[in-house]
Scaffold this active site. Sequence first.
Site, short mmCIF file in Angstrom:
data_model
loop_
_atom_site.label_atom_id
_atom_site.label_comp_id
_atom_site.label_asym_id
_atom_site.label_seq_id
_atom_site.Cartn_x
_atom_site.Cartn_y
_atom_site.Cartn_z
N ASP A 418 0.79 -1.12 0.02
CA ASP A 418 0.03 0.09 -0.02
C ASP A 418 1.04 1.31 -0.05
O ASP A 418 2.10 1.29 0.73
CB ASP A 418 -0.84 0.16 1.10
CG ASP A 418 -1.94 1.14 1.01
OD1 ASP A 418 -3.01 0.78 0.87
OD2 ASP A 418 -1.63 2.27 1.40
N ASN A 426 -2.34 13.02 -3.79
CA ASN A 426 -3.24 13.47 -4.54
C ASN A 426 -3.87 14.73 -4.30
O ASN A 426 -3.93 15.68 -5.30
CB ASN A 426 -4.57 12.31 -4.65
CG ASN A 426 -4.22 11.11 -5.33
OD1 ASN A 426 -3.57 11.07 -6.70
ND2 ASN A 426 -4.93 9.89 -5.05
N HIS A 431 -4.45 14.33 -9.11
CA HIS A 431 -4.65 12.85 -9.66
C HIS A 431 -3.52 12.49 -10.64
O HIS A 431 -3.26 11.47 -10.43
CB HIS A 431 -5.99 12.64 -9.77
CG HIS A 431 -6.91 12.68 -8.74
ND1 HIS A 431 -7.01 11.53 -7.90
CD2 HIS A 431 -7.81 13.63 -8.04
CE1 HIS A 431 -7.95 11.82 -6.96
NE2 HIS A 431 -8.31 13.06 -6.99
N ASP A 435 -1.26 9.18 -10.28
CA ASP A 435 -1.36 8.19 -11.39
C ASP A 435 0.05 7.91 -11.83
O ASP A 435 0.56 6.85 -12.13
CB ASP A 435 -2.03 8.67 -12.53
CG ASP A 435 -3.57 8.53 -12.50
OD1 ASP A 435 -3.97 7.79 -11.38
OD2 ASP A 435 -4.36 8.85 -13.25
N GLU A 461 -4.67 2.37 -4.25
CA GLU A 461 -3.21 2.32 -4.27
C GLU A 461 -2.66 0.97 -3.54
O GLU A 461 -1.56 0.80 -2.92
CB GLU A 461 -2.47 3.47 -3.43
CG GLU A 461 -2.95 3.41 -1.80
CD GLU A 461 -4.46 4.16 -1.78
OE1 GLU A 461 -4.68 4.47 -0.44
OE2 GLU A 461 -5.33 4.13 -2.63
#
Length: 548
Positions: A418, A426, A431, A435, A461
């Site tokens: 994680d 973010n 965002h 990514d 994630e």
Amino acid sequence: MKPLRILLADDSQAVGGLMAEQLRSNGHQVDCVQSGEAAVAAFRENPPELVLMDIEMPGIGGLEAIRRMRRIPSQVRVPIIIITAHTDEENLLSSFMAGADDFLAKPIQPLLLDVRIQAMMRIISTQRSTAAMVDSVVEGVIRIDRVGRITAFNKAAERIFGYTAEEVLDQNVKMLMPSPYREEHDTYIGNYVATGQRKVIGAGREVVGQRKNGDIFPMSLGVSEVEAPDERFFVGIVRDLSIENELRSRLRESRNFLAEIIENIPAATYVKNREGEYLLVNRQHEVVTGLTRDQLLGKTDAEIFPSEAAAAYRQLDLDVMAGNRTIEAEEKLTDARGERHFLSIKFPTRDAAGTVTGICGISPEITELKKTQHELERLSQYDDLTGLYNRRHFMSLAHQEFGRSRRYGNPLTTLMLDVDHFKRINDTYGHPVGDQVLKALGRQILDGLRGIDIAGRLGGEEFAVMLPETSIGQAIMVAERLRSQIVSAPVTLADGQCVAYTLSIGIAVLTAEHEGLDRLLQQADQALYAAKERGRNRVVSYAADRPA
């Protein structure tokens, strides 16, 4: 390619509205209905070129609607794509048995919808070309089934008899004959089907026909029996002898016209004799092979193509001639320009006596369609952002590996990963940067694993890795190496700014207590949660005495 006329049947205004909006934005004409009954009525009143059918709708539902559509007489098969959330084998089999040709899984992904429509447009474009070619022939072309019902009626036949295709489809062909031939026709077909003795089949002769207005006229009729892969039927070629002199003049024009059509068919088109020598090729055949007519005519495949491909082409030609039937098959050509795929339709050519003299082939290229199919397969298995397996495919492979390890007693270790404080990334950078972080992590995971390891993005994630043939100690080394690599490899943005991030990793190892995969993944997840509690950016292995 020319846009399509599409019938969209979906009782959900939200889903149907979004699909219709996307299709119309691509230039297609879309008629929307919200029930199976309405879909059948619309199909009957104004046949579309493509149907998108929701399975679960009020009334008769999608499957029964498809069955009823397939019973409506039509000169071409209209492709039907089902829209369903039930993609298990039983439901898909029921749909295809009802007459569907393809499916789209809910929720509808715009990319997949566009890919499906593009694939169907290629198929329908070929149908349009074929229909245009048949409708351009000056002779009437009438196809009937084994009991005498008309299943195709070209434009020339409409002009000769005065009927439209809609008026004659699914009617007995004897409606085009005067008495006493009309009353005797069913006996002719019945005798041939029962005994195989030919009287009209395979031979041309002069007969009389009857137009819609009752006029009786002399005509030339030739009837052939065609054995296609899925059905057998008869094709009648009709020429109106009452205007013979005019037709002779038109015949010269039609030959040039037909030659022009063949020349401009967007598929490699060719004729070979029994020895396999090329007698005719069109312009597209020259494009496909890179050879001129002078280099092709009189030559065999063995003199033109690589030996393996030439042998496959020749064998298919021999099968067509030996079986005296049409064969449809995929063919492949690999040369200096790469690998290309073709959907070849080959049928025998015959002389006036009905003797097979060679073959004619039409081979549209389907290389892009094959690429599309492969891309669809890839999209169904991989996460598009990270390049790792998506959750569904990861779980499928994980179940297989779990069963194999249990069966043979091999070690198996699972990692749950994680990204620490991913929401903060973010919120801080946006965002798109988030990514980029996930994409970079996907590359790091792939680079650090063996060919037998299984890595997937479970969502957001969160990632998982299965390490076959790996002990807990070895797994800790793998996890620590990955964790440290992430720490030392921040993501560099276009403006030069570096985004540092860390991982928390939980590890669980397969033991005798594990009866199913879910428990193993749950233990790895508990270890991951412990890593988070201990400050993140660390590797923690599952301990049996740790509270769940």
